[in-house]
Design an enzyme around this catalytic site. Structure first.
Site: not given
Length: 441
Positions: A110, A168-169, A399
């Protein structure tokens, strides 16, 4: 590791991986050369896959096209493929020609809700969505490993399970997802997985390097949502209201004092408020503020104390102003834990593939990863893959909308994974042979 690591798990690690000669290696010079040749042969296609994934990022539980690409590639390689695991997850099973156990590689798929600011030709085509955490690298490395090892079936004593995980996020509100859901849907059984490997791209390390931490590798992660309830009034007559914004600023300031004044300052602790909303107009005293934050710890005892400490701080400040509040504190992820004894067994394989000078011990990180759920159930090894270009002093962090890892790291990751899984399977096959010989004698 507290309740996350049971005695049976420790015994499993000891029995499974720490018996037998430490020098045992399935990857001799001839095999290592053949692996390198296969990686080079597939390098252009793997880079092409990575760039396609980067151009077409998808958010958690919405990795529909990514899943199709992964499933099609695995099917073309002759793997047994299962789709729709934990919504959009894909599992590929590579069966070797020789009998043996099963080990796994996990990759997350993701992307993040980040607007990319890079300008290279393969930047994201999906507005507001970007692979800013390197999951396009992780997916490409796992696919590349499958491409390479599918040519070594005659040497594989057992099976390799390739786990391509969504979310996963974190799953969207109201949905389940990620590693925990994959496990509950049986990804570690049928056939049972003996050990699992994972990696994360790491901008602090240069290309060619791999970092590891024995013990705690990534932190526990909890979330908090705090609502401050005050009273509206005219901005020119604040004495007639209860200013939720002023109260919120005091709360945030005091939360930062927890690590320096209320707990042992040598303990690893981060409390960050990442979102705050309040007020409707410049001349109106805000009657409500909602803030959201994250709490990261390593020590399980400290983790247990933090909710109570936060509650006392918030209650005291709100009482002084005559406000009320609601605190929703949620425990989310356990820590990623590389059991030290398992690290001892695995580390020689990593250094064999990358060179001793390129394998470095790093400090535990306060970022978190739901790979932790796999590590609570079976022996697991998680490491950091360097993606900083040679000669580059700094690089954009994870990020960041400018995150741009060096693609040369992809083949390094594939090489490391090939060595890890082949050696793990060979060791298990050797231990089984030794046990059978001993019992027959």
């Amino acid at each position: 590791m507290g309740k996350w690591l049971h005695k049976s798990f420790i015994l499993l690690i000891s029995a499974v991986f720490l018996v037998g000669p430490a020098w045992l290696s399935a990857v001799d010079l001839k095999t290592a050369t053949a692996i390198d040749q296969e990686i080079e042969k597939n390098r252009a296609e793997i880079i092409k896959i990575r760039r396609f994934l980067h151009m077409n990022p998808e958010l958690s539980n919405r990795e529909f096209e990514t899943s199709k690409l992964v499933a099609n590639k695995l099917t073309a390689l002759g793997l047994q493929v299962k789709t729709g695991v934990a919504m959009t997850g894909v599992v590929g099973l590579l069966t070797g020609a020789l009998p043996g156990p099963t080990v796994a590689i996990r990759a997350d798929m993701d992307a993040l809700p980040v607007e990319e600011q890079n300008t290279f030709p393969y930047k994201s085509l999906n507005p507001g969505v970007m692979h800013a955490c390197g999951h396009d690298f992780h997916t490409s490395i796992a696919l590349g490993t499958a491409m390479v090892l599918s040519n070594f079936k005659d040497k594989i004593p057992g099976k390799i399970k390739f786990i391509f995980q969504p979310a996963e996020e974190g799953a969207p509100p109201g949905e389940e997802g990620g590693a925990d859901l994959m496990i509950r849907q049986g990804v570690l059984v049928d056939p049972p997985v003996r050990a699992i490997f994972g990696l994360h791209v790491w901008p602090d390390l240069r290309v060619g390097q791999a970092g590891y931490a024995p013990g705690y590798t990534m932190a526990r992660s909890d979330s908090l949502t705090l609502t401050i309830k005050g009273k509206s009034a005219h901005g020119a007559r604040p004495q007639e209201g209860i200013d939720a914004i002023v109260i919120a600023t005091e709360v945030i300031s005091n939360l930062q004092n927890i690590s320096s004044r209320l707990v042992d300052p040598t303990e690893a602790l981060v409390i960050s408020i990442g979102k705050i909303q309040g007020g409707v107009r410049s001349n109106i005293i805000a009657d409500k503020v909602v803030m959201e934050g994250t709490v990261r710890t390593l020590n399980p005892e400290l983790r247990d104390k933090i909710p109570e400490i936060i509650e006392k701080i918030v209650a005291g400040i709100c009482q002084g102003y005559g406000a009320s509040y609601n605190l929703d504190y949620e425990r989310q992820l356990p820590p990623v834990y590389n059991h030290p004894e398992f690290v001892k067994a695995v580390l020689p394989w990593l250094t064999q593939s990358l060179g001793e000078a390129n394998v470095v011990e790093v400090k535990p990180q306060l970022v978190s990863e739901d790979f932790a759920f796999y590590a609570t159930r079976i022996p697991a090894f998680y490491f950091f893959l360097g993606v900083k270009s040679p000669g580059q002093a700094t690089t954009a962090p994870l990020h960041s909308p400018n995150f741009n890892p060096d693609e040369k790291a992809i083949t390094i990751g594939i090489k490391a994974m090939c060595h890890l899984v082949l050696n793990a399977l060979e060791q298990q096959a050797s231990l089984k042979t030794q046990a059978e010989t001993t019992s027959s004698n």
